[in-house]
Write a protein that holds these residues in place. Structure first.
Motif, short mmCIF file in Angstrom:
data_model
loop_
_atom_site.label_atom_id
_atom_site.label_comp_id
_atom_site.label_asym_id
_atom_site.label_seq_id
_atom_site.Cartn_x
_atom_site.Cartn_y
_atom_site.Cartn_z
N UNK A 12 74.94 6.23 -50.68
CA UNK A 12 73.64 5.63 -50.43
C UNK A 12 73.68 4.67 -49.26
N UNK A 13 72.58 4.53 -48.54
CA UNK A 13 72.48 3.59 -47.44
C UNK A 13 72.66 2.18 -47.98
N UNK A 14 73.59 1.43 -47.38
CA UNK A 14 73.90 0.10 -47.91
C UNK A 14 72.67 -0.80 -47.84
N UNK A 15 71.76 -0.52 -46.89
CA UNK A 15 70.56 -1.33 -46.78
C UNK A 15 69.55 -0.98 -47.86
N UNK A 16 69.67 0.22 -48.45
CA UNK A 16 68.72 0.69 -49.44
C UNK A 16 69.12 0.30 -50.86
N UNK A 17 70.38 0.16 -51.12
CA UNK A 17 70.83 -0.14 -52.47
C UNK A 17 72.17 -0.85 -52.42
N UNK A 18 72.51 -1.49 -53.50
CA UNK A 18 73.80 -2.15 -53.61
C UNK A 18 74.80 -1.16 -54.17
N UNK A 19 75.89 -0.95 -53.47
CA UNK A 19 76.88 0.02 -53.91
C UNK A 19 77.62 -0.49 -55.15
N UNK A 20 77.96 0.40 -56.07
CA UNK A 20 78.85 0.00 -57.17
C UNK A 20 80.18 -0.48 -56.60
N UNK A 21 80.91 -1.30 -57.34
CA UNK A 21 82.13 -1.89 -56.79
C UNK A 21 83.23 -0.89 -56.46
N UNK A 22 83.18 0.32 -57.02
CA UNK A 22 84.21 1.31 -56.70
C UNK A 22 83.82 2.20 -55.52
N UNK A 23 82.64 1.98 -54.93
CA UNK A 23 82.23 2.67 -53.72
C UNK A 23 82.50 1.79 -52.51
N UNK A 24 82.78 2.41 -51.38
CA UNK A 24 82.97 1.67 -50.13
C UNK A 24 81.83 2.00 -49.18
N UNK A 25 81.32 0.98 -48.47
CA UNK A 25 80.23 1.20 -47.52
C UNK A 25 80.72 1.89 -46.26
N UNK A 26 82.00 1.71 -45.94
CA UNK A 26 82.62 2.40 -44.81
C UNK A 26 83.91 3.03 -45.30
N UNK A 27 84.38 4.04 -44.61
CA UNK A 27 85.61 4.70 -45.02
C UNK A 27 86.49 4.98 -43.82
N UNK A 28 87.79 5.01 -44.05
CA UNK A 28 88.76 5.39 -43.05
C UNK A 28 89.65 6.46 -43.64
N UNK A 29 90.54 7.01 -42.85
CA UNK A 29 91.44 8.05 -43.36
C UNK A 29 92.33 7.50 -44.46
N UNK A 30 92.58 6.19 -44.47
CA UNK A 30 93.48 5.61 -45.46
C UNK A 30 92.71 5.11 -46.68
N UNK A 31 91.58 4.44 -46.47
CA UNK A 31 90.87 3.82 -47.58
C UNK A 31 89.87 4.76 -48.24
N UNK A 32 89.25 5.65 -47.52
CA UNK A 32 88.36 6.63 -48.12
C UNK A 32 87.05 6.04 -48.63
N UNK A 33 86.32 6.85 -49.38
CA UNK A 33 84.99 6.48 -49.87
C UNK A 33 85.02 5.63 -51.13
N UNK A 34 86.11 5.68 -51.85
CA UNK A 34 86.16 5.05 -53.18
C UNK A 34 87.37 4.14 -53.30
N UNK A 35 87.33 3.25 -54.27
CA UNK A 35 88.44 2.32 -54.46
C UNK A 35 88.48 1.85 -55.91
N UNK A 36 89.57 1.18 -56.27
CA UNK A 36 89.72 0.58 -57.60
C UNK A 36 89.27 -0.87 -57.54
N UNK A 37 88.30 -1.27 -58.36
CA UNK A 37 87.71 -2.60 -58.22
C UNK A 37 88.40 -3.71 -59.01
#
Length: 382
Positions: A12-37
Motif C-alpha cells: 500500500x502507498x505509505x501516504x494512503x495507509x499506515x503499514x503493519x510493523x512487519x511490512x517495509x515501506x522501501x525494500x532492498x535486495x537484502x532487506x526485502x518487503x517484509x521484516x520481523x517486528x
C-alpha cells in the motif's frame, strides 16, 4: 481463480495507509518487503554463515547427518533410528467427523484432516530439499507415501509457510497440481502468488499475518499467523515474500501449523486470539549452533513453551529426523522432547514425535488412538 491478500501485488502507498510493523515501506535486495517486528529477531550476515561453516568443519560435524554415538551412520543405522510405520489408508480415507487427524509424511509435510477437509502442509516429496536434485540435503527417511499413490484421498488445500527449499519444492507442487488441478487451493503468504502463476498454478490465495478467509463449501476458516523467520528463494529475493504459520479453524475443531520460527512474542498472541487448539504441529529440529540458529529456529525446550503459549491441547513434532540441515544429531530432538515435556509437568502424550507414516487422532485434549512414536530409549547427551 487467483486471489490475493492485497488488492494488488504492491505494498500500500505509505501516504494512503499506515503499514503493519512487519511490512517495509522501501525494500532492498537484502532487506526485502517484509521484516520481523520483535526485539527477539537478529539478522545473520554472510560472514556469520562463513563462521558457522568454519566451526562445523573444525568440530568434524558431518553435513549429511549423524546420530548420537555414531558420526558416520549407514542407511541401515538411520532406518533403525527412525523406524517408519505403514500408512493407515483406511483411516486417511475415513477421517473422524469430530476430531483432528494428522499423518506425518516427513520433515514439515503432514496430511491434516478435520471437518471434512484434507490439507497438506509444506509438501516436499523430493529426495533432496535443494534447487537441484544432484546435490543438497538428502533424505535419511523416505516420504511416507508418494503423491501418485492411488489411495491418497483428495487433497482440498495446501498450507505453504514460506519459500525455503525444505518447505517449497517445485517438483512436488507440479505433481500435486497435475493430480488435483483447480480443485486444489493453495494458501500462501504475501508475495508468493507470482511464483505459482509462473508454474501454471492459479488457485492461489495470498494472505497477510492475521488475515482469515473461509475455505469454499466448508465451515473451515484459514488464517495466516505470524512467525519469526525469513524467506529467500535466490540471492536477490531475501524477504521479498512473507512467511508464517496457519490456524485452521473449524466449527468444532481447531489446528495450528507453526511453519518455521524462532521464539518470539507472537506465540502468546496466537494463543490468545485463535486458541485453544485441538492439535498443533510444532518444529523441534534444526536448532544448532544456537548462536546462529536461535532467531530463526526454536529448539526443543522452546517448542514445548510454544505448545503452552498457543494453548495447544496436543502437539506433534515436525522439522526433524528427515533432512540434515544443522549441527545437532538427527535423533537428538526426538530424545529430548519427552524430557522437556516432563520438565514442563505436561502429560507424556501432550507433545510427541510420530514415526514417519504414523497417524494421530485427537479431540478435546484427548488422544483417541495410540500412534507409533519415535524411540527414545537411548541415553540423551548431558
Amino acid at each position: 481463480m487467483a486471489q490475493s491478500g492485497l488488492d494488488s501485488h504492491r505494498l500500500p502507498n505509505i501516504a494512503e495507509s499506515v503499514l503493519p510493523p512487519h511490512h517495509r515501506s522501501t525494500s532492498t535486495w537484502w532487506h526485502g518487503r517484509f521484516d520481523n517486528p520483535w526485539p527477539t529477531w537478529e539478522e545473520r550476515s554472510f560472514s556469520d554463515v562463513l563462521r558457522w561453516n568454519r566451526e562445523r568443519r573444525k568440530a568434524g560435524v558431518p553435513t549429511d547427518g549423524y546420530l548420537e554415538g555414531n558420526m558416520a551412520p549407514s542407511p541401515a543405522d538411520f532406518a533403525a533410528a527412525f523406524p517408519t510405520h505403514p500408512v493407515d489408508w483406511a483411516a486417511l480415507n475415513n477421517p473422524p467427523a469430530n476430531a483432528v487427524q494428522v499423518t506425518w509424511v516427513g520433515h514439515s509435510t503432514f496430511l491434516l484432516q478435520l471437518e471434512g477437509l484434507t490439507l497438506l502442509t509444506d509438501p516436499v516429496f523430493s529426495q533432496r530439499c535443494s534447487p537441484v536434485q544432484w546435490m543438497g540435503p538428502k533424505r535419511v527417511v523416505p516420504p511416507a507415501f508418494d503423491i501418485s499413490h492411488p489411495d491418497l484421498p483428495k487433497v482440498d488445500a495446501v498450507l505453504l509457510s514460506h519459500n525455503h527449499y525444505d518447505h517449497l519444492d517445485k517438483a512436488s507442487v507440479l505433481q500435486l497440481n497435475a493430480r488435483f488441478g483447480e480443485r486444489l487451493r493453495w494458501y500462501v503468504p504475501l508475495g508468493m502468488q507470482g511464483w505459482f502463476a509462473n508454474r501454471g498454478v492459479s488457485n492461489v490465495v495470498e494472505l497477510d499475518w492475521w488475515q482469515q478467509v473461509a475455505h469454499p463449501s466448508s465451515s473451515v476458516q484459514v488464517a495466516l499467523t505470524p512467525a519469526q523467520h525469513w524467506s529467500m528463494r535466490s540471492p536477490l529475493s531475501r524477504k521479498a515474500s512473507l512467511w508464517g504459520g496457519y490456524a485452521v479453524l473449524g466449527a468444532n475443531t481447531r489446528a495450528w501449523f507453526a511453519g518455521d520460527s524462532g521464539y518470539a512474542p507472537c506465540f502468546q498472541e496466537i494463543g490468545q486470539r485463535l486458541g485453544p487448539f485441538d492439535l498443533a504441529i510444532i518444529p523441534t529440529g534444526a536448532y544448532e549452533p544456537r548462536w546462529f540458529m536461535k532467531p530463526q529456529h526454536i529448539n526443543v525446550e522452546e517448542a514445548v513453551q510454544v505448545h503452552r503459549d498457543v494453548r495447544s491441547m496436543r502437539s506433534v513434532a515436525c522439522h526433524h529426523a528427515t533432512f540434515s540441515l544443522t549441527d545437532e544429531a538427527m535423533d537428538e530432538p526426538a530424545k529430548l522432547l519427552p524430557r522437556e515435556v516432563a520438565k514442563a509437568k505436561l502429560p507424556p502424550d501432550a507433545f510427541v514425535s510420530l514415526r514417519h507414516g504414523a497417524t494421530l487422532v485427537t479431540a478435546g485434549g484427548a488422544t483417541l488412538n495410540q500412534p507409533p512414536l519415535l524411540p527414545v530409549s537411548l541415553p540423551v547427551r548431558p
